[in-house]
Design an enzyme around this catalytic site. Structure first.
Site, PDB file in Angstrom:
ATOM      1  N   HIS A 107      40.830 -55.474 -39.068  1.00  0.00           N
ATOM      2  CA  HIS A 107      39.488 -56.007 -39.250  1.00  0.00           C
ATOM      3  C   HIS A 107      38.448 -54.880 -39.324  1.00  0.00           C
ATOM      4  CE1 HIS A 107      37.015 -59.760 -39.094  1.00  0.00           C
ATOM      5  NE2 HIS A 107      36.087 -58.809 -39.077  1.00  0.00           N
ATOM      6  N   HIS A 160      30.774 -53.335 -34.434  1.00  0.00           N
ATOM      7  CA  HIS A 160      30.410 -53.330 -35.853  1.00  0.00           C
ATOM      8  C   HIS A 160      29.584 -52.074 -36.154  1.00  0.00           C
ATOM      9  CE1 HIS A 160      31.709 -57.488 -35.793  1.00  0.00           C
ATOM     10  NE2 HIS A 160      31.577 -57.547 -37.096  1.00  0.00           N
ATOM     11  N   HIS A 217      32.204 -57.273 -45.740  1.00  0.00           N
ATOM     12  CA  HIS A 217      31.674 -56.405 -44.694  1.00  0.00           C
ATOM     13  C   HIS A 217      30.939 -55.165 -45.190  1.00  0.00           C
ATOM     14  CE1 HIS A 217      34.402 -58.825 -42.200  1.00  0.00           C
ATOM     15  NE2 HIS A 217      33.567 -58.538 -41.237  1.00  0.00           N
TER      16      HIS A 217
END
Length: 616
Positions: A384, A471, A274
Site C-alpha cells: 500500500h 501518508h 495516491h
C-alpha cells in the site's frame, strides 16, 4: 411585432453586460459574429475548457496584449485575488485568463494591460461584470453530499502573513452507484472499485470556494474502465499546471482547464492511485500496479499498489521499481495489527477495531484469494504505497508504505538505502538499512526489545516515534544538504507501537519532520504536531504533511478527522470533518486552522496563482 420583440431582446442583452457593450450582429454588410463584446477588448468566455466553471477568458479582440494584471474584487470582507500574467501565456488563451470567480455571484473583475495597435502601446484599464454559476456536484443521493463539496466551513484562525493563501483540496465523494458494476478484473484483482466522485476545489482563507473541477465526460467518464477511478496525486508542477491521475490514466491540465496531456498508463501497468511525483527534469514517477505479473509460484496476478513507474515527458517508460522484488512482500507484522475497519479508503464500519490473525492471512494463500485485500505476497495489498518522492541528489526514490509502517529510500539500482520505521518483523537481509533514532545531541534512543515502542509512542509530549500507517513522505529540498536531509510525513497513527490500544479514543495522528543523516544512518525527530490535540483530529486514513518554501512553513491536512465508527455496532456515527493547518517552521502553534464539515478528505496544499500564470 417581430421587430419589437427583437429590439427588446437586444436591449435586454445590452443592459445585462453594461452600457459600454457592443453587440455585433449580422446585417446588410454580410455575415458577422453575434456574441456580446464588452468594454475595450473582445467577448467574455466563461468556463472556456468546460471543466473549470469559476474561470473565464476575456478575449483580446484582435489586439496584441502585454503587462496584464487581473484583480477579482472580493465580496464585502472577502479575500482579493490579484495576479499578473506572463505575456506569452496570453497566447494560450487568446486573451486574459480570469481565475477565482465566486460561484453564483455577479463578480467584478478589474484588468489593466497594454495593447499594441498601429505601432502604439496603449495602456488601459477596464472593469467587467461576470456572473459565475453555482457549484454543481453530480448527485449520489447521500447525506454526505449535503452542501455539495462540504456542508459548511469553519475558519478558526488565519494569522497575518497568511491571508493571501489559497488552498487546493482533493476530497472524495461517495462511491457512485452509477459505476457499481465496473470492476477492473484482468487477470484478477485490481482497484477500480475505487471509483468515487471527485470533489476537487480551491478555498480562500475566508472559506469561500474560488475554483472547482467539473469532471465532464471529455475528462472523466464514470461508466468507462479507462476514464474513471478516484482522482488522486494532484501536484502543482514547476510550470504552474496541475498533474494527477485516476484509475488507468494520468493527466496534466492548467488551472483554466486547458489540456496539456491526457494519457492511458503504459500497457504493463494499471490502477494508478495516491501519488504522482513531477521531477525537475519533466519526468513523472507514478504509483501504479502490475497489470499481469508472474509470481515465483507460477501464478499470474494483478498486483496492488506496489510498483513505481518512471515515464518521460512523452509518456515513454524509462524505468520501474517492482517493490515485491525489492522489499519483503511476506512481512506481515503490520498486517496483523491493522484496524480492518479503515484500510485506507476501503472503509468497512462492520470491521472497525478488528484485526487479522496469522491463520486469517494463511487462509488467503490456501484459497488463492487475490485482489485489493490485506494480505502478504504479490497480488494482495501488502505494501500500500501512498506516496513517492524522487531525490535527484542520489537518483533515488523515497516511498511511504502504509502496510509496512515504513518510509523507505531505494536507489536506481533497486537496492534499499535506508528504512525509517519499526524494526520489528524484518528479515536479517534488511536490518543493515535501519535508521537509528537519536536525540538532538546524537545519543541513541532505544525503542525497546521489539524496536516498536519508542519513548514517545504513547500520548505524552516529547520523545521520538516512528510513523504508523503513514501518508506522504517528502524530502524537504530547501532544508537538506548532502547527506543531511529533512523528511516530512503524516503519521496517521493506526498500529502505533505495533498494537491496537485498549480504547479507540487513545489513537491520535500527527504531522512530523525528521532529520536524517544518511552517512551515519541516524534519524532525529525535530518537530511534531497533533499529539496534543489527541483523538479530536485523529485521521485513520489519507492526509498530508508538506513543507512550503514560500512562507517557510509546514502544511498539515488531517483529512479524515471526525470519522467516527462505533466499534460495537459497526455503525458510522459521524462523517469526516477534515482540518487544514499551517505552521511557521518550528512553531508549535498553527498560523492557519480551517475545518470543513461533512467531506471525505484526501489531500490539500497551498495553490500559487502567480505560478499558474507564469509570473513566479
Amino acid at each position: 411585432m417581430k421587430k419589437i420583440l427583437t429590439s427588446a431582446l437586444v436591449a435586454g442583452m445590452l443592459l445585462s453586460v453594461g452600457a459600454t457593450s457592443v453587440l455585433a450582429m449580422g446585417g446588410a454588410s454580410g455575415a458577422r459574429t453575434d456574441y456580446i463584446v464588452v468594454n475595450k477588448l473582445g467577448e467574455v468566455v466563461v468556463n472556456p475548457f468546460r471543466i473549470a466553471p469559476l474561470t473565464a477568458i476575456i478575449k483580446d479582440g484582435g489586439y496584441v496584449l502585454k503587462d496584464v494584471t487581473v484583480t477579482i474584487v472580493p465580496k464585502e470582507g472577502g479575500q482579493t485575488i490579484s495576479y499578473q500574467v506572463l505575456d506569452s501565456r496570453l497566447k494560450n488563451y487568446g486573451g486574459i485568463p480570469v481565475f477565482g470567480l465566486y460561484p453564483d455571484y455577479q463578480n467584478t473583475v478589474k484588468v489593466s494591460y497594454t495593447k499594441l495597435f498601429k505601432g502604439e502601446q496603449i495602456k488601459e484599464e477596464a472593469e467587467y461584470k461576470i456572473y459565475a454559476p453555482a457549484v454543481f456536484v453530480d448527485p449520489d443521493g447521500t447525506y454526505l453530499q449535503k452542501g455539495g463539496l462540504f456542508s459548511s466551513v469553519d475558519v478558526k484562525k488565519v494569522e497575518k502573513g497568511f491571508e493571501d493563501r489559497l488552498y487546493f483540496f482533493n476530497n472524495l465523494g461517495n462511491k457512485s452507484t452509477k459505476s457499481a458494476k465496473a470492476v477492473w478484473n484482468n487477470p484478477t484483482g485490481g482497484a477500480l472499485e475505487w471509483n468515487q466522485t471527485p470533489l476537487v476545489f480551491i478555498l480562500d482563507t475566508k472559506g469561500e470556494v474560488r475554483w472547482y473541477l467539473l469532471p465532464v465526460k471529455d475528462l472523466y467518464d464514470i461508466d468507462s474502465a479507462y476514464k474513471a477511478g478516484i482522482m488522486m496525486g494532484f501536484k502543482q508542477n514547476a510550470d504552474g499546471a496541475m498533474s494527477w491521475g485516476f484509475g488507468q490514466r494520468y493527466v496534466k491540465y492548467d488551472i483554466l482547464g486547458r489540456e496539456i496531456f491526457d494519457r492511458k498508463l503504459p500497457a504493463s501497468y494499471s490502477d494508478m492511485s495516491h501519488s504522482i511525483d513531477d521531477a525537475d527534469n519533466g519526468n513523472f514517477y507514478i504509483r501504479a500496479a502490475g497489470f499481469n505479473v508472474k509470481r515465483p509460484d507460477g501464478k499470474n496476478v494483478h498486483t496492488v499498489r506496489d510498483i513505481i513507474v518512471e515515464v518521460d515527458t512523452n509518456g515513454n517508460v524509462l524505468d520501474d521499481w517492482r517493490l515485491f522484488e525489492i522489499l519483503d512482500p511476506y512481512r506481515d507484522t503490520v498486517l496483523k495489527v491493522l484496524d480492518q475497519g479503515a484500510v485506507c479508503l476501503n472503509i468497512d464500519a462492520s470491521q472497525a477495531g478488528k484485526t487479522m490473525s496469522a491463520d486469517d492471512l494463511a487462509a488467503l494463500d490456501t484459497n488463492d484469494k487475490f485482489g485489493d485485500i490485506v494480505g502478504s505476497g504479490a497480488g494482495r495489498n501488502w505494501a500500500h504505497v501512498n506516496s513517492v518522492d524522487y531525490d535527484p541528489e542520489d537518483d533515488s526514490i523515497i516511498i511511504s508504505s502504509r502496510h509496512q509502517d515504513a518510509i523507505i529510500k531505494i536507489g536506481r539500482d533497486k537496492k534499499v538505502k535506508w528504512i525509517l520505521g519499526s524494526h520489528e518483523g524484518w528479515s536479517d537481509r534488511y536490518k543493515k538499512y535501519f535508521l537509528q533514532p537519536v536525540d538532538s545531541k546524537g545519543n541513541k534512543i532505544s525503542c525497546g526489545e521489539t524496536g516498536s515502542k519508542c519513548p514517545g509512542y504513547e500520548n505524552e509530549k516529547g520523545g521520538f516515534d516512528f510513523t504508523w500507517t503513514q501518508h506522504t513522505a517528502f524530502k524537504i529540498d530547501e532544508k537538506s544538504k548532502g547527506d543531511i536531509i529533512y523528511v516530512s510525513a503524516f503519521d496517521n497513527g493506526d498500529t502505533r507501537g505495533m498494537e491496537q490500544p485498549a480504547l479507540a479514543e487513545m489513537k491520535y495522528s500527527r504531522s512530523v519532520v525528521y532529520k536524517i543523516d544518511q552517512k551515519k544512518m541516524t534519524v532525529e525527530q525535530i518537530w511534531e504536531f497533533g499529539k496534543e490535540r489527541g483523538h479530536s483530529i485523529y485521521s485513520p486514513v489519507t492526509s498530508l504533511t508538506e513543507y512550503q518554501a514560500d512562507k517557510n512553513s509546514v502544511v498539515s491536512y488531517f483529512a479524515t478527522s471526525g470519522l467516527n465508527i462505533d466499534v460495537v455496532s459497526g455503525l458510522l456515527l459521524s462523517n469526516p470533518s477534515p482540518t487544514i493547518f499551517e505552521h511557521k517552521w518550528g512553531s508549535t502553534e498553527p498560523s492557519v486552522e480551517i475545518q470543513l464539515h461533512d467531506s471525505m478528505g484526501y489531500q490539500a496544499f497551498p495553490f500559487s496563482v502567480n505560478k499558474a500564470f507564469g509570473t513566479k
